[in-house]
Design an enzyme around this catalytic site. Structure first.
Site, short mmCIF file in Angstrom:
data_model
loop_
_atom_site.label_atom_id
_atom_site.label_comp_id
_atom_site.label_asym_id
_atom_site.label_seq_id
_atom_site.Cartn_x
_atom_site.Cartn_y
_atom_site.Cartn_z
N ASP A 54 0.86 -1.16 0.00
CA ASP A 54 0.00 0.00 0.00
C ASP A 54 0.91 1.24 0.00
O ASP A 54 2.14 1.13 0.06
CB ASP A 54 -0.94 -0.03 1.22
CG ASP A 54 -2.14 0.88 1.01
OD1 ASP A 54 -3.16 0.66 1.66
OD2 ASP A 54 -2.05 1.79 0.15
C1 GLC Z 1 -4.14 4.47 -0.08
C2 GLC Z 1 -5.06 3.32 0.28
C3 GLC Z 1 -5.19 2.28 -0.79
C4 GLC Z 1 -5.03 2.95 -2.15
C5 GLC Z 1 -3.61 3.44 -2.25
C6 GLC Z 1 -3.36 4.16 -3.59
O1 GLC Z 1 -3.44 4.89 1.06
O2 GLC Z 1 -4.86 2.66 1.51
O3 GLC Z 1 -6.46 1.65 -0.62
O4 GLC Z 1 -5.32 2.03 -3.18
O5 GLC Z 1 -3.26 4.32 -1.18
O6 GLC Z 1 -4.09 5.32 -3.67
#
Ligand code: GLC
Length: 751
Positions: free
Chosen positions: A283
């Site tokens: 993430d």
């Molecule tokens: C965010 C989220 C995730 C998302 C990623 C990209 O912090 O936790 O769900 O897909 O970053 O935006």
């Protein structure tokens, strides 16, 4: 002549063989693996690490192009301009040494331009077709600008509405979330990943993120392996079975191990047990966040722990490119581990067809907001709305209603109505309830519009007074309240689930006028609305319904459509009851309704006089609304429930049939639900578990015999020995309209 015919026959046979080869997926897979090996053999370590590196797009395309030329970027997220995307792909395909296309990604969670109800709303439909159609619409629109990877579906089980991300998932139940999540994977990926309108799905956040302690986002979780396997992992396994191309690790540490450094879930479970062949992305900066967790000492340690645990691609924190060369030199990360990661990434790029054609047709007519997309969004919104109350059948509104007052901050809030995780949806396309009602009944019904409050958190006596004054002149009051979009979603946890601002006061004041109040709530989570339910004649709950929420609600209010939504999460009476969910264990002292509440407790009550049961003195143990609950304008009757057998062996299949009758005066849809309880296990088992559901549409008076089949193998659970088994014994079974009703039946499983 004979030679000529023989020649034609050979030609025909050859064409058949070549077609078989072309269309044979097995051959395609073998061919892709061969291409991967050829490419990998040419790659330097730096180029390999470049494939494992994802950046978030920034304005300066020259800088990004320079990095692409060097082979330092494998994927870019948050780039949505087709012209820029094509330019970046041309750099990759014509100016980099190995001509490896870039994987363009975006959070297309519930729509790209056409916004569907938030996933929690889609779950309320109990209709996997709605979820699949919605994801297909999102994929068609997103791929039209060059996006070929989305970070969805989010299949985190969430049982605490304080957690803002409950909005993004499919609720509290593993079976419902498994069915809906798999449908979204199919919708995003289409029939074949190399179709130009297919985008790679990315089930997230692996795993256990929804169990954040206290419902506070990013907080630690403490989920023992047995509960992980019985509750939190099944939806991810269902997504793998549906063919999900990628996975994303979660921010949380579970029992002290951050998912981004957890080899048990990434290697043992995901790859060894489930045979996952796609790739795993972190993430946002969750690799370097392991330093904050105190699990990694520095970026180098974080990179080592992430890659060795089974992460293939790093989102934005850039440690793989910077730190892995030395880690490989020092023998702390094997180059073979890097090779495996790069294989996983290249495999998805080949399967997406990006090597053949990474470009998007900039001249193609727009597909955004296509009529069929808006229709899909409206249908999803209609099916997602839950009728929680309808006293004296105030709904649907009929010709006797000549004047309606439309009040509240959500009646005409085009941005807020779309809900969380909307980056590209354009609020000017949102059809709000006010506009839709004006369009639907404007010339037949007098509409008095007075928002009273201009946004959901506003406190304004003057505003409330103006709305109440409008209500005095109406036959019925339609009040639209709930949450602004920003109040749910990532990092938006709440400690208080009451309606914000003066919305509660507004409804109390409206009710005092004596006019029938129809309350419509648009929110990203279940709210504690007990007071407002009591003060309203009718209540419709709409988890942020998206672009077409207005027409959907207008049709439902005036009976052009009939509510069929069911609660995908339990609604607590007060935030103090959370976490509260239907599939709870019984405990040694289950509440049985005989307990005394504070209001019934005499002064000087004896120490053990109130009932030594698992409940709250000030909130009892019952939810405001249980899981699976929702009314209709009509009524339904379940009867004649029959089991195919009362005693079954482990490899048998249980047949359940029942009659469902529409006993009311409107055509409507019931969501029939099948629950099972394993009465005694080697470990304690939930009091109920959803095992099947089906939407059944019936005309007034119509009765239909409906059947479910349930293989006994689906009663398996991870037991005291940590084996997934079906244990013989007694089982309870319910077929009903929600998780609290229905007559209990029983059957046995024998060895
Ligand atoms: C965010 C989220 C995730 C998302 C990623 C990209 O912090 O936790 O769900 O897909 O970053 O935006």
């Amino acid at each position: 002549m004979k030679v000529y015919k023989f020649f034609l026959l050979c030609l025909f046979l050859l064409s058949l063989i070549s077609c078989a080869q072309v269309s044979n997926p097995k051959n395609d897979a073998v061919a892709i693996e061969q291409k991967i090996e050829v490419l990998l053999s040419k790659m330097t370590l730096e180029e390999k690490l470049g494939q494992m590196n994802q950046i978030s797009s920034y304005g300066n395309i020259e800088d990004m192009s320079r990095l692409i030329k060097k082979g330092e970027i494998g994927s870019i997220l948050n780039e949505v301009d087709p012209v820029r995307i094509n330019a970046l792909q041309h750099v990759a395909m014509e100016e980099s040494r190995l001509r490896i296309p870039i994987l363009i990604a975006r959070d297309v969670i519930h729509g790209f331009k056409t916004i569907l109800p938030i996933p929690l709303g889609q779950a309320a439909t109990f209709d996997p077709k709605v979820a699949e159609d919605g994801a297909r619409v999102a994929a068609i629109e997103a791929s039209a600008v060059g996006i070929r990877w989305t970070f969805a579906p989010m299949v985190d089980i969430a049982r605490d509405p304080r957690w803002g991300r409950i909005a993004e998932g499919c609720g509290e139940d593993p079976y419902l979330t498994s069915v809906m999540g798999a449908a979204m994977v199919r919708g995003f990926q289409g029939d074949s990943l190399n179709s130009p309108t297919s985008i790679a799905a990315c089930p997230k956040h692996f795993v256990g993120y929804g169990a954040a302690e206290g419902g506070r986002d990013y907080n630690s979780t403490f989920i023992p392996e047995r509960r992980l396997r019985n509750v939190y992992l099944p939806p991810f396994e269902a997504a793998v079975k549906a063919g999900a191309a990628t996975f994303m690790t979660s921010f949380n540490d579970n029992d002290g191990v951050p998912s981004t450094g957890n080899s048990f879930i990434l290697r043992e479970v995901l790859r060894k047990e489930w045979g996952f062949k796609g790739f795993v992305v972190t993430d946002w900066a969750s690799a370097t966040e392991m330093i904050n967790h105190g699990f990694a000492a520095d970026p180098k340690d974080a990179a080592m722990k992430a890659v060795n645990a089974g992460v293939d691609m790093e989102m934005v924190s850039y440690t793989f490119v910077k730190e892995l060369p030395d880690l490989v030199k020092e023998g702390k990360v094997k180059e073979s581990t890097i090779d495996e990661a790069v294989r996983d990434i290249l495999r998805i790029k080949f399967r997406l067809g990006l090597f053949d054609d990474p470009y998007v047709d900039e001249k193609k007519d727009t597909v955004m907001y296509a009529p069929s997309h808006l229709d899909a969004a409206k249908q999803a919104a209609i099916e997602s709305v839950i009728l929680l109350k309808n006293d004296k059948e105030v709904l649907p509104l009929n010709a006797s209603v000549k004047t309606v007052a439309i009040v509240g901050p959500m009646a005409d809030a085009p941005y807020e109505q779309m809900g969380t995780w909307v980056f590209d949806g354009d609020k000017t396309h949102t059809e709000t309830p006010l506009k839709a009602i004006q369009e639907l009944v404007g010339n037949k019904v007098r509409i008095i519009y007075e928002p009273g409050l201009t946004y959901s958190r506003e406190k304004s006596e003057v505003g409330v007074a103006k709305a109440v004054e409008a209500a005095r002149h109406a036959d019925v009051v339609l009040v639209f309240v709930g949450e602004e979009s920003i109040l749910s979603g990532e990092a938006h946890s709440l400690a208080d689930l009451n309606l914000q601002g003066d919305q509660g006061t507004l409804i109390t004041s409206l009710a005092k006028t004596g006019k029938p109040v129809v309350t419509v709530i648009m929110a990203g989570r279940p709210l504690t609305i007990g007071k407002e339910v009591n003060e309203s004649a009718a209540v419709l709950y709409s988890f942020h319904p998206g672009t077409m929420g207005g027409p959907a609600l207008a049709d439902l209010l005036w009976g052009k459509a009939v509510p069929s939504g069911k609660t995908p999460v339990t609604f607590p009476t007060t935030v103090g009851q959370t976490p509260l969910y239907y599939a709870h264990n019984n405990t040694g002292r289950p509440a049985d309704g005989t307990e005394l509440l504070l209001s019934e407790t005499p002064v000087g009550a004896g120490q053990t006089s109130l009932g030594c049961r698992s409940y709250y003195l000030d909130a009892g143990f019952k939810p405001l609304f249980p899981f699976g609950y929702g009314l209709s304008y009509t009524t339904f009757k379940f009867s004649n429930i029959k089991l195919s057998a009362n005693s079954l062996k482990k490899n048998d299949t249980l047949g359940v049939t029942f009659d469902l009758e529409n006993t009311g005066k409107y055509e409507g849809t019931e969501v029939a639900q099948l629950y099972v309880q394993d009465k005694v296990g080697s470990v304690t088992r939930p009091v109920k578990e959803l095992k099947r559901f089906a939407r059944v549409t019936l005309k007034p008076g119509e009765k239909r015999n409906v059947s479910f089949t349930l293989p006994v193998s689906e009663l398996a659970f991870w037991n005291i020995d940590m084996n997934k088994v079906v244990e013989p014994g007694d089982f309870g079974l319910w077929v009903s309209s929600d998780s609290r009703s229905g007559k209990e039946m029983s059957f046995k499983v024998v060895d």
